[in-house]
Write a protein that holds these residues in place. Structure first.
Motif, PDB file in Angstrom:
ATOM      1  N   GLU A 133       0.828  -1.204   0.000  1.00 34.10           N
ATOM      2  CA  GLU A 133       0.000   0.000   0.000  1.00 34.10           C
ATOM      3  C   GLU A 133       0.865   1.258   0.000  1.00 34.10           C
ATOM      4  O   GLU A 133       0.563   2.229  -0.701  1.00 34.10           O
ATOM      5  N   ILE A 134       1.925   1.255   0.765  1.00 38.72           N
ATOM      6  CA  ILE A 134       2.850   2.396   0.807  1.00 38.72           C
ATOM      7  C   ILE A 134       3.542   2.555  -0.540  1.00 38.72           C
ATOM      8  O   ILE A 134       3.647   3.677  -1.066  1.00 38.72           O
ATOM      9  N   THR A 135       3.990   1.458  -1.122  1.00 40.77           N
ATOM     10  CA  THR A 135       4.649   1.510  -2.438  1.00 40.77           C
ATOM     11  C   THR A 135       3.685   2.066  -3.484  1.00 40.77           C
ATOM     12  O   THR A 135       4.060   2.924  -4.289  1.00 40.77           O
ATOM     13  N   ALA A 136       2.436   1.632  -3.468  1.00 38.53           N
ATOM     14  CA  ALA A 136       1.443   2.127  -4.423  1.00 38.53           C
ATOM     15  C   ALA A 136       1.202   3.628  -4.219  1.00 38.53           C
ATOM     16  O   ALA A 136       1.087   4.377  -5.192  1.00 38.53           O
ATOM     17  N   LYS A 137       1.142   4.051  -2.962  1.00 40.62           N
ATOM     18  CA  LYS A 137       0.933   5.476  -2.658  1.00 40.62           C
ATOM     19  C   LYS A 137       2.084   6.318  -3.190  1.00 40.62           C
ATOM     20  O   LYS A 137       1.869   7.378  -3.796  1.00 40.62           O
ATOM     21  N   VAL A 138       3.315   5.882  -2.985  1.00 42.81           N
ATOM     22  CA  VAL A 138       4.494   6.620  -3.457  1.00 42.81           C
ATOM     23  C   VAL A 138       4.526   6.666  -4.980  1.00 42.81           C
ATOM     24  O   VAL A 138       4.773   7.723  -5.576  1.00 42.81           O
ATOM     25  N   LEU A 139       4.256   5.566  -5.633  1.00 45.53           N
ATOM     26  CA  LEU A 139       4.263   5.528  -7.100  1.00 45.53           C
ATOM     27  C   LEU A 139       3.149   6.407  -7.670  1.00 45.53           C
ATOM     28  O   LEU A 139       3.344   7.078  -8.687  1.00 45.53           O
ATOM     29  N   ASN A 140       1.989   6.416  -7.032  1.00 40.35           N
ATOM     30  CA  ASN A 140       0.890   7.264  -7.466  1.00 40.35           C
ATOM     31  C   ASN A 140       1.267   8.744  -7.344  1.00 40.35           C
ATOM     32  O   ASN A 140       1.019   9.538  -8.252  1.00 40.35           O
ATOM     33  N   ALA A 141       1.885   9.127  -6.214  1.00 36.88           N
ATOM     34  CA  ALA A 141       2.313  10.515  -6.023  1.00 36.88           C
ATOM     35  C   ALA A 141       3.364  10.902  -7.070  1.00 36.88           C
ATOM     36  O   ALA A 141       3.316  11.998  -7.642  1.00 36.88           O
ATOM     37  N   GLN A 142       4.301  10.013  -7.325  1.00 34.27           N
ATOM     38  CA  GLN A 142       5.347  10.280  -8.322  1.00 34.27           C
ATOM     39  C   GLN A 142       4.731  10.481  -9.704  1.00 34.27           C
ATOM     40  O   GLN A 142       5.095  11.407 -10.428  1.00 34.27           O
ATOM     41  N   ASN A 143       3.781   9.643 -10.076  1.00 36.74           N
ATOM     42  CA  ASN A 143       3.143   9.753 -11.383  1.00 36.74           C
ATOM     43  C   ASN A 143       2.308  11.024 -11.484  1.00 36.74           C
ATOM     44  O   ASN A 143       2.364  11.742 -12.483  1.00 36.74           O
ATOM     45  N   THR A 144       1.537  11.322 -10.437  1.00 33.60           N
ATOM     46  CA  THR A 144       0.706  12.528 -10.438  1.00 33.60           C
ATOM     47  C   THR A 144       1.561  13.782 -10.566  1.00 33.60           C
ATOM     48  O   THR A 144       1.225  14.708 -11.304  1.00 33.60           O
ATOM     49  N   GLN A 145       2.684  13.832  -9.864  1.00 35.10           N
ATOM     50  CA  GLN A 145       3.540  15.014  -9.865  1.00 35.10           C
ATOM     51  C   GLN A 145       4.168  15.276 -11.233  1.00 35.10           C
ATOM     52  O   GLN A 145       4.590  16.385 -11.512  1.00 35.10           O
ATOM     53  N   ARG A 146       4.206  14.292 -12.093  1.00 35.05           N
ATOM     54  CA  ARG A 146       4.696  14.515 -13.459  1.00 35.05           C
ATOM     55  C   ARG A 146       3.751  15.427 -14.240  1.00 35.05           C
ATOM     56  O   ARG A 146       4.150  16.087 -15.193  1.00 35.05           O
ATOM     57  N   TYR A 147       2.471  15.461 -13.847  1.00 31.84           N
ATOM     58  CA  TYR A 147       1.459  16.203 -14.585  1.00 31.84           C
ATOM     59  C   TYR A 147       0.869  17.388 -13.824  1.00 31.84           C
ATOM     60  O   TYR A 147       0.253  18.263 -14.427  1.00 31.84           O
ATOM     61  N   GLU A 148       1.031  17.399 -12.515  1.00 33.03           N
ATOM     62  CA  GLU A 148       0.476  18.471 -11.695  1.00 33.03           C
ATOM     63  C   GLU A 148       1.363  18.636 -10.462  1.00 33.03           C
ATOM     64  O   GLU A 148       1.530  17.700  -9.692  1.00 33.03           O
ATOM     65  N   LYS A 149       1.920  19.848 -10.296  1.00 32.36           N
ATOM     66  CA  LYS A 149       2.801  20.110  -9.152  1.00 32.36           C
ATOM     67  C   LYS A 149       2.344  21.353  -8.410  1.00 32.36           C
ATOM     68  O   LYS A 149       1.962  22.353  -9.029  1.00 32.36           O
ATOM     69  N   ALA A 150       2.432  21.289  -7.086  1.00 34.42           N
ATOM     70  CA  ALA A 150       2.180  22.475  -6.273  1.00 34.42           C
ATOM     71  C   ALA A 150       3.339  23.454  -6.472  1.00 34.42           C
ATOM     72  O   ALA A 150       4.489  23.043  -6.592  1.00 34.42           O
ATOM     73  N   LEU A 151       3.028  24.738  -6.543  1.00 34.45           N
ATOM     74  CA  LEU A 151       4.065  25.758  -6.732  1.00 34.45           C
ATOM     75  C   LEU A 151       3.655  27.027  -5.999  1.00 34.45           C
ATOM     76  O   LEU A 151       2.500  27.461  -6.076  1.00 34.45           O
ATOM     77  N   ASP A 152       4.604  27.604  -5.268  1.00 29.77           N
ATOM     78  CA  ASP A 152       4.411  28.906  -4.623  1.00 29.77           C
ATOM     79  C   ASP A 152       5.222  29.948  -5.381  1.00 29.77           C
ATOM     80  O   ASP A 152       6.405  29.739  -5.641  1.00 29.77           O
ATOM     81  N   LEU A 153       4.591  31.036  -5.745  1.00 30.25           N
ATOM     82  CA  LEU A 153       5.276  32.186  -6.344  1.00 30.25           C
ATOM     83  C   LEU A 153       5.371  33.240  -5.248  1.00 30.25           C
ATOM     84  O   LEU A 153       4.348  33.712  -4.746  1.00 30.25           O
ATOM     85  N   VAL A 154       6.581  33.595  -4.852  1.00 31.70           N
ATOM     86  CA  VAL A 154       6.797  34.456  -3.697  1.00 31.70           C
ATOM     87  C   VAL A 154       7.509  35.737  -4.115  1.00 31.70           C
ATOM     88  O   VAL A 154       8.437  35.705  -4.928  1.00 31.70           O
ATOM     89  N   ARG A 155       7.072  36.855  -3.547  1.00 33.54           N
ATOM     90  CA  ARG A 155       7.749  38.125  -3.798  1.00 33.54           C
ATOM     91  C   ARG A 155       7.651  38.981  -2.543  1.00 33.54           C
ATOM     92  O   ARG A 155       6.591  39.108  -1.945  1.00 33.54           O
TER      93      ARG A 155
END
Length: 164
Positions: A6-28
């Motif tokens: 279950e942990i391996t599946a969760k990590v692989l899912n996060a890795q795959n998702t992050q290829r297409y959608e990433k959180a980003l902060d723009l700071v100034r």
């Protein structure tokens, strides 16, 4: 209990998702100079389009307002307007006083939580922050003195890489 698979599946899912959608902060962080109206720019990544979801703003109160016959009180006269460089679209109809839209705001009046704000920026665009830090006209005999104000802002959202 969580299993190794279950942990391996969760990590692989996060890795795959992050290829297409990433959180980003723009700071100034910038100083809104006293009695000026200018702008600062945050370039958007060339990795892909950015969808702004919200922001946080902290600001100082170095300016003063003094009622007729009263004592001086700390104030911030800075007003902000955001816009997209590529589209030229303003995200408000006029400049908005920073106190109305800021979270956490100033040290003496904190508000918590991000202000939701949705906007699509194409890849390579820039977010322009226009500011006006001129003292307002005096009403009823008060005196307004504009000083430099420190503005710290964090736009949060997601970038969608086109090279995945």
């Amino acid at each position: 209990m969580t299993t190794q698979s279950e942990i391996t599946a969760k990590v692989l899912n996060a890795q795959n998702t992050q290829r297409y959608e990433k959180a980003l902060d723009l700071v100034r962080s910038f100083t809104a100079k006293a009695n000026t109206a200018e702008s600062v720019t945050i370039p958007i990544t060339n990795e892909g389009p950015f969808i702004l979801e919200g922001y946080n703003i902290a600001f100082t109160k170095n300016s003063t307002t003094t009622p007729d016959g009263g004592s001086a009180k700390a104030a911030c006269f800075t007003k902000l307007k955001f816009k997209s460089q590529a589209a030229g679209n303003a995200m408000s109809s006029d400049f908005v006083p920073v106190q109305l839209i800021a979270t956490p705001g100033a040290d003496d009046s904190p508000r918590y939580g991000s202000r939701p704000f949705y906007y699509y920026f194409p890849m390579g665009d820039a977010l322009i922050i226009e500011y006006d830090n001129r003292a307002p006209a005096a009403l009823n005999g008060e005196t307004n003195v504009s000083n430099d104000e420190r503005i710290e802002i964090c736009f949060t959202g997601k970038v969608y890489p086109l090279n995945a």
